[in-house]
Design a protein around this motif. Sequence first.
Motif, PDB file in Angstrom:
ATOM      1  N   SER A   6       3.332   7.693  -3.744  1.00  0.00           N
ATOM      2  CA  SER A   6       4.065   6.612  -3.934  1.00  0.00           C
ATOM      3  C   SER A   6       5.020   6.411  -2.763  1.00  0.00           C
ATOM      4  N   THR A   7       4.929   7.169  -1.633  1.00  0.00           N
ATOM      5  CA  THR A   7       5.779   6.963  -0.467  1.00  0.00           C
ATOM      6  C   THR A   7       5.333   5.779   0.152  1.00  0.00           C
ATOM      7  N   PRO A   8       6.133   4.570   0.483  1.00  0.00           N
ATOM      8  CA  PRO A   8       5.406   3.598   1.085  1.00  0.00           C
ATOM      9  C   PRO A   8       5.036   3.811   2.683  1.00  0.00           C
ATOM     10  N   LEU A   9       3.931   3.284   2.932  1.00  0.00           N
ATOM     11  CA  LEU A   9       3.239   3.468   4.254  1.00  0.00           C
ATOM     12  C   LEU A   9       4.314   2.788   5.416  1.00  0.00           C
ATOM     13  N   MET A  58       0.926  -1.191   0.072  1.00  0.00           N
ATOM     14  CA  MET A  58       0.020  -0.215  -0.097  1.00  0.00           C
ATOM     15  C   MET A  58       0.719   1.093   0.062  1.00  0.00           C
ATOM     16  N   THR A  59       0.442   2.091  -0.708  1.00  0.00           N
ATOM     17  CA  THR A  59       1.283   3.504  -0.689  1.00  0.00           C
ATOM     18  C   THR A  59       0.464   4.606  -0.841  1.00  0.00           C
ATOM     19  N   THR A  60       1.017   5.896  -0.604  1.00  0.00           N
ATOM     20  CA  THR A  60       0.214   7.162  -0.499  1.00  0.00           C
ATOM     21  C   THR A  60       0.320   7.465  -2.149  1.00  0.00           C
ATOM     22  N   ARG A 119      -3.149   7.243   6.275  1.00  0.00           N
ATOM     23  CA  ARG A 119      -2.040   7.655   5.594  1.00  0.00           C
ATOM     24  C   ARG A 119      -1.429   8.921   5.723  1.00  0.00           C
ATOM     25  N   HIS A 175       1.070   1.107   9.800  1.00  0.00           N
ATOM     26  CA  HIS A 175       0.066   1.670   9.029  1.00  0.00           C
ATOM     27  C   HIS A 175      -0.431   0.712   8.049  1.00  0.00           C
ATOM     28  N   ALA A 176       0.256   0.140   7.520  1.00  0.00           N
ATOM     29  CA  ALA A 176       0.125  -1.035   6.187  1.00  0.00           C
ATOM     30  C   ALA A 176      -0.660  -2.178   6.964  1.00  0.00           C
ATOM     31  N   GLU A 220       4.996   0.483   8.401  1.00  0.00           N
ATOM     32  CA  GLU A 220       4.502  -0.816   8.495  1.00  0.00           C
ATOM     33  C   GLU A 220       3.395  -1.263   9.120  1.00  0.00           C
TER      34      GLU A 220
END
Length: 172
Positions: free
Chosen positions: A6-9, A1-3, A112, A13-14, A11
């Motif tokens: 495209s910044t990774p969430l 999942m990304t915002t 996010r 949060h994801a 861990e």
Amino acid sequence: MTTATSTPLPEEHAELLGALAEQRDLLLITVRGVTDAQAWQRTTVSELTLGGIVRHLATGERVWARIVVTGDGELPDGMLDTGQYHMGAQDSLASLLESYATAASGLADVVRTNPDLGRKVLLPTTPWSPPEPIHWPVRRILLHLIRETAQHAGHADIIRETLDGASTTAQR
């Protein structure tokens, strides 16, 4: 999942959003192929219906997203609305599912953009609240939503099985 950028969430949060999505998916499997008439139908002594459960969970996600965003302790619209548990005559299951998807997306956006799940939020005062103010971390709100969704997905499974013999397990 990304915002959106495209910044990774993070861990956590994801993981929490993923767990909530899994519970939502179980509910969506349960209501797959249900007509509006079936979604409106009570099958037990409870007032719960499949449409009413979808409506309630959509309302809950919108309300909790607002609480996380504002943290002002104000009672959001819809929080005490007993109609949220019922599918209205004007409702279709498709419209309720669309509302639920929109609410889920809105909640995910709030999570996010919330870097600290430990941030405490002032909860609204309700008729069932203790007299002292209550603060929950955003993390606990997400855990509450996971539990609430899982509980109602189980209710939906019982309603569906009573309605036409189908169950979430058989529909996967």
